[in-house]
Design a protein around this motif. Sequence first.
Motif, short mmCIF file in Angstrom:
data_model
loop_
_atom_site.label_atom_id
_atom_site.label_comp_id
_atom_site.label_asym_id
_atom_site.label_seq_id
_atom_site.Cartn_x
_atom_site.Cartn_y
_atom_site.Cartn_z
N THR A 82 -4.77 -4.58 4.95
CA THR A 82 -4.89 -3.62 3.86
C THR A 82 -4.57 -2.24 4.38
OG1 THR A 82 -6.60 -4.98 2.85
CG2 THR A 82 -6.47 -2.72 2.12
N GLU A 83 -3.74 -1.53 3.63
CA GLU A 83 -3.40 -0.16 4.00
C GLU A 83 -3.89 0.78 2.91
OE1 GLU A 83 0.58 0.60 5.25
OE2 GLU A 83 0.71 -1.30 6.34
N ASP A 110 -3.78 5.09 1.59
CA ASP A 110 -2.97 6.32 1.63
C ASP A 110 -3.67 7.43 2.39
OD1 ASP A 110 -0.99 5.07 0.14
OD2 ASP A 110 -1.81 5.76 -1.76
#
Length: 193
Positions: free
Chosen positions: A154-155, A157
Amino acid sequence: MTEEEVLSEFRAAGALLEGHFLLSSGRHTALYMQCARVLMNPDRAGRLAVALAAKLPRDLRAKIDKVVSPAMGGLIIGHEMGRALNVDAVFVERPAGTFELRRGFTIEPGERVLMVEDVVTTGLSSREAIKAVEAEGGKVIALACLVDRTGGNTEFDVPFESLASLTFPTYAEDELPPELAAIPAVKPGSRKG
């Protein structure tokens, strides 16, 4: 605080559970971190928050105006992070299914926010809570949690920091191993399944 020291805190609190658990994501697992148990002791909660705050880069810590956490799971660690960082801590909650500020809490336009969670697994709750802060005009500058269970999948911002990264296998309903399928599932989290 090392990952092993963090896990020791969970073990000491009886917060590392084994069985068959249904996660808020809808997936199943044999291991569950019950952060509410590890945070029920104020001294332990304070130690964990101070350790998590120390993991944030110094320049980032200096920019934080407010801590916001999603209710229910993030309430205690969010409050303790506010104490550790010497800033106000508020929370968002879901009275009608989506996160919003209530109880007279406010976020000023441009206010720089640290989002704090207990555990991040899929990132869904974190993203929803960040969206609620942004809708109020705040700017989330980082996400921090006690336990990262994303497995690196999971990335976000914004910068993401955790005290411990753990990867427990999770399964869809139709891919449960026989030993897990033989045990009734328990929903230990705060969200209804």
